[in-house]
Design a protein around this motif. Structure first.
Motif, PDB file in Angstrom:
ATOM      1  N   GLN A 153       0.834  -1.216   0.000  1.00 18.14           N
ATOM      2  CA  GLN A 153       0.000   0.000   0.000  1.00 18.14           C
ATOM      3  C   GLN A 153       0.864   1.261   0.000  1.00 18.14           C
ATOM      4  O   GLN A 153       0.545   2.262  -0.657  1.00 18.14           O
ATOM      5  CB  GLN A 153      -0.921  -0.014   1.234  1.00 18.14           C
ATOM      6  CG  GLN A 153      -2.045   1.006   1.171  1.00 18.14           C
ATOM      7  CD  GLN A 153      -2.989   0.783  -0.026  1.00 18.14           C
ATOM      8  OE1 GLN A 153      -3.384  -0.345  -0.294  1.00 18.14           O
ATOM      9  NE2 GLN A 153      -3.292   1.853  -0.742  1.00 18.14           N
ATOM     10  N   ALA A 154       1.969   1.203   0.736  1.00 17.60           N
ATOM     11  CA  ALA A 154       2.883   2.362   0.798  1.00 17.60           C
ATOM     12  C   ALA A 154       3.374   2.726  -0.609  1.00 17.60           C
ATOM     13  O   ALA A 154       3.460   3.896  -0.989  1.00 17.60           O
ATOM     14  CB  ALA A 154       4.067   2.051   1.704  1.00 17.60           C
ATOM     15  N   TRP A 155       3.672   1.708  -1.375  1.00 16.89           N
ATOM     16  CA  TRP A 155       4.124   1.909  -2.773  1.00 16.89           C
ATOM     17  C   TRP A 155       3.019   2.545  -3.616  1.00 16.89           C
ATOM     18  O   TRP A 155       3.215   3.519  -4.333  1.00 16.89           O
ATOM     19  CB  TRP A 155       4.565   0.546  -3.313  1.00 16.89           C
ATOM     20  CG  TRP A 155       4.604   0.401  -4.799  1.00 16.89           C
ATOM     21  CD1 TRP A 155       3.698  -0.237  -5.582  1.00 16.89           C
ATOM     22  CD2 TRP A 155       5.618   0.908  -5.674  1.00 16.89           C
ATOM     23  NE1 TRP A 155       4.079  -0.165  -6.895  1.00 16.89           N
ATOM     24  CE2 TRP A 155       5.248   0.538  -6.990  1.00 16.89           C
ATOM     25  CE3 TRP A 155       6.785   1.631  -5.483  1.00 16.89           C
ATOM     26  CZ2 TRP A 155       6.015   0.865  -8.107  1.00 16.89           C
ATOM     27  CZ3 TRP A 155       7.554   1.958  -6.599  1.00 16.89           C
ATOM     28  CH2 TRP A 155       7.155   1.577  -7.883  1.00 16.89           C
ATOM     29  N   ILE A 156       1.806   1.958  -3.483  1.00 23.19           N
ATOM     30  CA  ILE A 156       0.662   2.473  -4.249  1.00 23.19           C
ATOM     31  C   ILE A 156       0.399   3.940  -3.896  1.00 23.19           C
ATOM     32  O   ILE A 156       0.106   4.763  -4.752  1.00 23.19           O
ATOM     33  CB  ILE A 156      -0.635   1.676  -3.910  1.00 23.19           C
ATOM     34  CG1 ILE A 156      -0.466   0.200  -4.154  1.00 23.19           C
ATOM     35  CG2 ILE A 156      -1.874   2.255  -4.593  1.00 23.19           C
ATOM     36  CD1 ILE A 156      -0.720  -0.275  -5.531  1.00 23.19           C
ATOM     37  N   ASP A 157       0.513   4.264  -2.602  1.00 22.98           N
ATOM     38  CA  ASP A 157       0.117   5.599  -2.132  1.00 22.98           C
ATOM     39  C   ASP A 157       1.172   6.681  -2.384  1.00 22.98           C
ATOM     40  O   ASP A 157       0.920   7.851  -2.124  1.00 22.98           O
ATOM     41  CB  ASP A 157      -0.201   5.556  -0.629  1.00 22.98           C
ATOM     42  CG  ASP A 157      -1.526   4.874  -0.348  1.00 22.98           C
ATOM     43  OD1 ASP A 157      -2.277   4.632  -1.313  1.00 22.98           O
ATOM     44  OD2 ASP A 157      -1.807   4.575   0.823  1.00 22.98           O
ATOM     45  N   GLY A 158       2.343   6.276  -2.835  1.00 19.11           N
ATOM     46  CA  GLY A 158       3.339   7.295  -3.191  1.00 19.11           C
ATOM     47  C   GLY A 158       4.354   7.620  -2.112  1.00 19.11           C
ATOM     48  O   GLY A 158       4.916   8.720  -2.100  1.00 19.11           O
ATOM     49  N   ALA A 159       4.616   6.637  -1.204  1.00 19.77           N
ATOM     50  CA  ALA A 159       5.681   6.852  -0.213  1.00 19.77           C
ATOM     51  C   ALA A 159       7.048   6.726  -0.894  1.00 19.77           C
ATOM     52  O   ALA A 159       7.166   6.176  -1.998  1.00 19.77           O
ATOM     53  CB  ALA A 159       5.557   5.830   0.915  1.00 19.77           C
ATOM     54  N   ASP A 160       8.071   7.245  -0.227  1.00 21.05           N
ATOM     55  CA  ASP A 160       9.436   7.130  -0.766  1.00 21.05           C
ATOM     56  C   ASP A 160      10.200   5.976  -0.136  1.00 21.05           C
ATOM     57  O   ASP A 160      11.105   5.418  -0.746  1.00 21.05           O
ATOM     58  CB  ASP A 160      10.219   8.425  -0.493  1.00 21.05           C
ATOM     59  CG  ASP A 160       9.662   9.576  -1.302  1.00 21.05           C
ATOM     60  OD1 ASP A 160       9.742   9.507  -2.537  1.00 21.05           O
ATOM     61  OD2 ASP A 160       9.114  10.513  -0.698  1.00 21.05           O
ATOM     62  N   TYR A 161       9.882   5.670   1.139  1.00 23.75           N
ATOM     63  CA  TYR A 161      10.569   4.558   1.810  1.00 23.75           C
ATOM     64  C   TYR A 161       9.635   4.011   2.873  1.00 23.75           C
ATOM     65  O   TYR A 161       8.631   4.645   3.225  1.00 23.75           O
ATOM     66  CB  TYR A 161      11.900   5.032   2.439  1.00 23.75           C
ATOM     67  CG  TYR A 161      11.726   5.836   3.700  1.00 23.75           C
ATOM     68  CD1 TYR A 161      11.626   5.219   4.955  1.00 23.75           C
ATOM     69  CD2 TYR A 161      11.622   7.226   3.661  1.00 23.75           C
ATOM     70  CE1 TYR A 161      11.443   5.967   6.112  1.00 23.75           C
ATOM     71  CE2 TYR A 161      11.441   7.975   4.809  1.00 23.75           C
ATOM     72  CZ  TYR A 161      11.352   7.338   6.043  1.00 23.75           C
ATOM     73  OH  TYR A 161      11.149   8.065   7.185  1.00 23.75           O
ATOM     74  N   ILE A 162       9.968   2.834   3.395  1.00 15.24           N
ATOM     75  CA  ILE A 162       9.216   2.357   4.554  1.00 15.24           C
ATOM     76  C   ILE A 162      10.176   2.117   5.716  1.00 15.24           C
ATOM     77  O   ILE A 162      11.358   1.811   5.524  1.00 15.24           O
ATOM     78  CB  ILE A 162       8.387   1.091   4.248  1.00 15.24           C
ATOM     79  CG1 ILE A 162       9.276  -0.086   3.905  1.00 15.24           C
ATOM     80  CG2 ILE A 162       7.386   1.353   3.141  1.00 15.24           C
ATOM     81  CD1 ILE A 162       8.483  -1.384   3.767  1.00 15.24           C
ATOM     82  N   GLY A 163       9.635   2.316   6.929  1.00 16.96           N
ATOM     83  CA  GLY A 163      10.368   1.973   8.142  1.00 16.96           C
ATOM     84  C   GLY A 163       9.765   0.680   8.667  1.00 16.96           C
ATOM     85  O   GLY A 163       8.545   0.611   8.832  1.00 16.96           O
ATOM     86  N   CYS A 164      10.590  -0.337   8.902  1.00 16.22           N
ATOM     87  CA  CYS A 164      10.036  -1.623   9.337  1.00 16.22           C
ATOM     88  C   CYS A 164      10.581  -2.011  10.707  1.00 16.22           C
ATOM     89  O   CYS A 164      11.786  -2.031  10.942  1.00 16.22           O
ATOM     90  CB  CYS A 164      10.353  -2.705   8.299  1.00 16.22           C
ATOM     91  SG  CYS A 164       9.697  -4.308   8.801  1.00 16.22           S
ATOM     92  N   GLY A 165       9.674  -2.309  11.620  1.00 15.24           N
ATOM     93  CA  GLY A 165      10.090  -2.709  12.960  1.00 15.24           C
ATOM     94  C   GLY A 165       8.874  -3.181  13.738  1.00 15.24           C
ATOM     95  O   GLY A 165       7.814  -3.357  13.139  1.00 15.24           O
ATOM     96  N   GLY A 166       9.021  -3.385  15.068  1.00 15.35           N
ATOM     97  CA  GLY A 166      10.293  -3.381  15.769  1.00 15.35           C
ATOM     98  C   GLY A 166      11.104  -4.628  15.438  1.00 15.35           C
ATOM     99  O   GLY A 166      10.627  -5.757  15.627  1.00 15.35           O
ATOM    100  N   VAL A 167      12.271  -4.364  15.009  1.00 17.75           N
ATOM    101  CA  VAL A 167      13.170  -5.487  14.720  1.00 17.75           C
ATOM    102  C   VAL A 167      13.509  -6.194  16.025  1.00 17.75           C
ATOM    103  O   VAL A 167      13.534  -7.429  16.105  1.00 17.75           O
ATOM    104  CB  VAL A 167      14.440  -4.960  14.017  1.00 17.75           C
ATOM    105  CG1 VAL A 167      15.440  -6.078  13.817  1.00 17.75           C
ATOM    106  CG2 VAL A 167      14.051  -4.332  12.683  1.00 17.75           C
ATOM    107  N   HIS A 168      13.751  -5.427  17.073  1.00 20.20           N
ATOM    108  CA  HIS A 168      13.982  -5.983  18.409  1.00 20.20           C
ATOM    109  C   HIS A 168      13.061  -5.243  19.382  1.00 20.20           C
ATOM    110  O   HIS A 168      12.562  -4.163  19.059  1.00 20.20           O
ATOM    111  CB  HIS A 168      15.451  -5.788  18.817  1.00 20.20           C
ATOM    112  CG  HIS A 168      16.398  -6.533  17.928  1.00 20.20           C
ATOM    113  ND1 HIS A 168      16.411  -7.904  17.822  1.00 20.20           N
ATOM    114  CD2 HIS A 168      17.365  -6.080  17.082  1.00 20.20           C
ATOM    115  CE1 HIS A 168      17.334  -8.274  16.959  1.00 20.20           C
ATOM    116  NE2 HIS A 168      17.937  -7.181  16.483  1.00 20.20           N
ATOM    117  N   PRO A 169      12.864  -5.803  20.572  1.00 13.74           N
ATOM    118  CA  PRO A 169      12.054  -5.087  21.565  1.00 13.74           C
ATOM    119  C   PRO A 169      12.669  -3.727  21.882  1.00 13.74           C
ATOM    120  O   PRO A 169      13.890  -3.566  21.811  1.00 13.74           O
ATOM    121  CB  PRO A 169      12.109  -6.005  22.788  1.00 13.74           C
ATOM    122  CG  PRO A 169      12.446  -7.347  22.239  1.00 13.74           C
ATOM    123  CD  PRO A 169      13.319  -7.111  21.037  1.00 13.74           C
ATOM    124  N   THR A 170      11.804  -2.777  22.195  1.00 15.57           N
ATOM    125  CA  THR A 170      12.283  -1.419  22.478  1.00 15.57           C
ATOM    126  C   THR A 170      11.524  -0.822  23.654  1.00 15.57           C
ATOM    127  O   THR A 170      10.340  -1.131  23.846  1.00 15.57           O
ATOM    128  CB  THR A 170      12.099  -0.509  21.253  1.00 15.57           C
ATOM    129  OG1 THR A 170      12.496   0.822  21.603  1.00 15.57           O
ATOM    130  CG2 THR A 170      10.660  -0.458  20.758  1.00 15.57           C
TER     131      THR A 170
END
Ligand SMILES: Cc1ncc(COP(=O)(O)OP(=O)(O)O)c(N)n1
Ligand SMILES: Cc1nc(C(=O)O)sc1CCOP(=O)(O)O
Ligand SMILES: [Mg+2]
Length: 544
Positions: free
Chosen positions: A450-467
């Motif tokens: 959806q981010a691609w369709i909506d015109g975002a430039d990048y995505i942030g993906c997480g939480g990779v580890h607990p925070t």
């Protein structure tokens, strides 16, 4: 005195009444219909048109080769106000920021041909006039408007350019007075033009402008706006608006700038544009004045040409994209390499100001900065953002704002980062335009798509580890990160519990679109932000 002659002359008063009776007998003149509708909803007129009809202004004016004034300014002003603008060119001027070097007047039959082409076909709402260099052209316009009535007529009685060059000689003045003013819904003379129309009446004070507005109204226009921009010794720009019954003194702070060429044309075009949208007259004037003031302020320092009078930037864009601003160019995914995300509590804990923290992170090797100032009031957020932008621009590092599109717009940040429960990317894109960077948090392949369709430039993906930095955050792990990266057509930055001990493992998951790590506590929950950023940068550089 000429003025008293005008006032006491029954001829002028009679003329006014004649015009008024003509107006009521000539119901086919839609100009009149429009103004009569103002109080009870001028927009009703637009409702009769198809929903797809775009408000339309026709400008009848001269071309300015320097594009600061004339037809070119009118086109830009209408575009900026979201209105279609067609053009009838009355003269071509050789002109720049120094002055007018030449004028080539169009033959009146060709002006008539242009008018017919546009008016017979294009459903013009409002006609706005600028340079009308001959009485024959004035007559042609008058004839065309009788044949093809429009909803409103805005007359900017252009006579002299900002540089002092004559654009319509004295012989035209009577043409304005006798032929066009009686048809006008509004005229917008400056002090010199008002004086010329009033047989040379001296205008030196705001009080004189009141008198001038009233006298000009006697010539037949429904409304008069006398512009006081040229009044000496005034820190405010004062305009006097008279609607035949009431006066309004419209004041705005005078913007100190050389870039005022074309303000008169642009103001009249903006008024025309607002009228075309259906605004009542006073609102149209107020919006137009505010727009010009903002544009002047925004472009007060831009440099176009070497002459004394520069153009301004109608689209409010030149300043932010100028080469001197230090703004990084188009988004570069490699900027995600070491992504520093600020936190006000951590800065407070360690006694760091936000600017010191951002500066240290950049000097330590951060490649992009996000201000994530949760629970900070808007004014303070904006102030912090403006200060940080200076630092980031200086180092050519992009600065993004977390969550707050309004703050990003107000401080002209390089972009925003939004989450799944923040403003949807497509709306953020519509507000921010095509050039700003938009990042969005994604935890699933569907969200990445959806981010691609909506015109975002990048995505942030997480939480990779607990925070501990973000409450109740779902941990997706290295596997979740990899799954999202593989599904994403956009570059990805990993976030959540990442620091010098595990950054290398993150970078080594083996997907080409994982471009870097975003970190909060590993940089900012530390006594020395500079040292920690340098260490993390070294780890990342080693890992790739
Ligand atoms: C680079 C980056 N990735 C993810 C986030 C988190 O954004 P969001 O899910 O909107 O949560 P908040 O940061 O608003 O609490 C981020 N900020 N940056
Ligand atoms: C702001 C944020 N977003 C996350 C997400 O998973 O989308 S995790 C997170 C906090 C990251 O802070 P730290 O580097 O201190 O763990
Ligand atoms: Mg958010």
């Amino acid at each position: 005195m000429a003025c008293s002659v005008v006032l006491s002359s029954p001829f002028y008063f009679c003329k006014n009444f004649t015009v008024l009776s003509l107006q009521s007998s000539n119901s086919s003149h839609r100009t009149r219909t429009f103004v009569a509708m103002q109080g009870d909803g001028a927009s009703a007129a637009t409702k009769n048109n198809s929903d797809l009809k775009i408000p339309h202004v026709l400008t009848v004016a001269g071309s300015d080769s320097g594009a600061g004034a004339g037809i070119q300014a009118d086109l830009k002003a209408c575009a900026a106000r979201g209105v279609y603008c067609s053009t009838v060119i009355t003269a071509v001027t050789a002109q720049n920021t120094v002055g007018v070097q030449g004028v080539n007047i169009m033959p009146e039959d060709f002006v008539a041909a242009q008018l017919k082409s546009v008016l017979s076909d294009m459903q013009v709402d409002v006609v706005k006039t600028g340079m009308l260099p001959s009485t024959d052209i004035v007559k042609v316009l008058h004839q065309s408007l009788r044949e093809f009535p429009v909803r409103a007529l805005v007359i900017d009685p252009v006579m002299v350019s900002t540089s002092g060059d004559v654009l319509a000689g004295p012989s035209i003045v009577s043409g304005f007075r006798d032929i066009l003013l009686p048809m006008a819904d509004i005229i917008t003379p400056n002090i010199k033009e008002a004086s010329a129309l009033l047989y040379g009446m001296q205008l030196a004070t705001v009080s004189d402008m009141y008198s001038a507005a009233k006298l000009l109204h006697c010539f037949g226009p429904r409304n008069v706006l006398v512009k006081g921009g040229d009044l000496p010794d005034s820190s405010d720009a004062v305009d006097i608006f008279f609607d035949g019954e009431n006066f309004h003194e419209l004041r705005s702070a005078r913007v100190k700038t050389r870039n005022t060429h074309g303000t008169g044309c642009s103001l009249a075009s903006c008024i025309a544009a607002e009228l075309a949208k259906g605004s009542p007259m006073l609102s149209a004037i107020k919006v137009a004045k505010r727009f010009i003031g903002t544009a002047l302020d925004y472009s007060k320092d831009i440099v176009v040409g070497n002459g004394p009078q520069g153009p301004f930037d109608h689209l409010l864009r030149l300043k932010s994209t100028s080469r001197n601003s230090g703004r990084p160019g188009a988004f570069n995914p490699s900027d995600l390499f070491l992504y520093a995300v600020t936190d006000p509590r951590m800065n407070k804990k360690w006694g760091h100001s936000i600017t010191d923290a951002v500066k240290a992170a950049i000097e330590g090797g951060a490649t992009i900065v996000q201000l994530r100032e949760k629970d900070v009031d808007t004014g303070s957020f904006l102030e912090a953002a403006r200060a940080c932008i200076e630092i980031c621009r200086h180092h050519r590092v992009p600065l993004l704002i977390n969550d707050r599109i309004d703050v990003a717009l107000a401080c002209d940040a390089d972009g925003v980062h939004v989450g799944q429960s923040d403003m949807p990317v497509r709306f953020a894109r519509a507000l921010l335009g095509p050039e700003k960077i938009i990042g969005v948090s994604c935890k699933t392949p569907e969200q990445a798509h959806q981010a691609w369709i909506d015109g975002a430039d990048y995505i942030g993906c997480g939480g990779v580890h607990p925070t501990n930095t973000k409450e109740n955050n779902l941990t997706v792990g290295l596997d979740g990160l990899k799954t999202v990266c593989l599904a994403s057509k956009l570059p990805v930055v990993a976030i959540g519990g990442i620091g010098i001990s595990n950054a290398s493992d993150v970078m080594k998951i083996g997907v080409p679109n994982l471009k870097g790590v975003a970190v909060v506590s590993a940089l900012f929950d530390r006594e020395c932000v500079l040292t920690e950023t340098k260490k993390l940068r070294a780890v990342l550089t080693e890992a790739i």
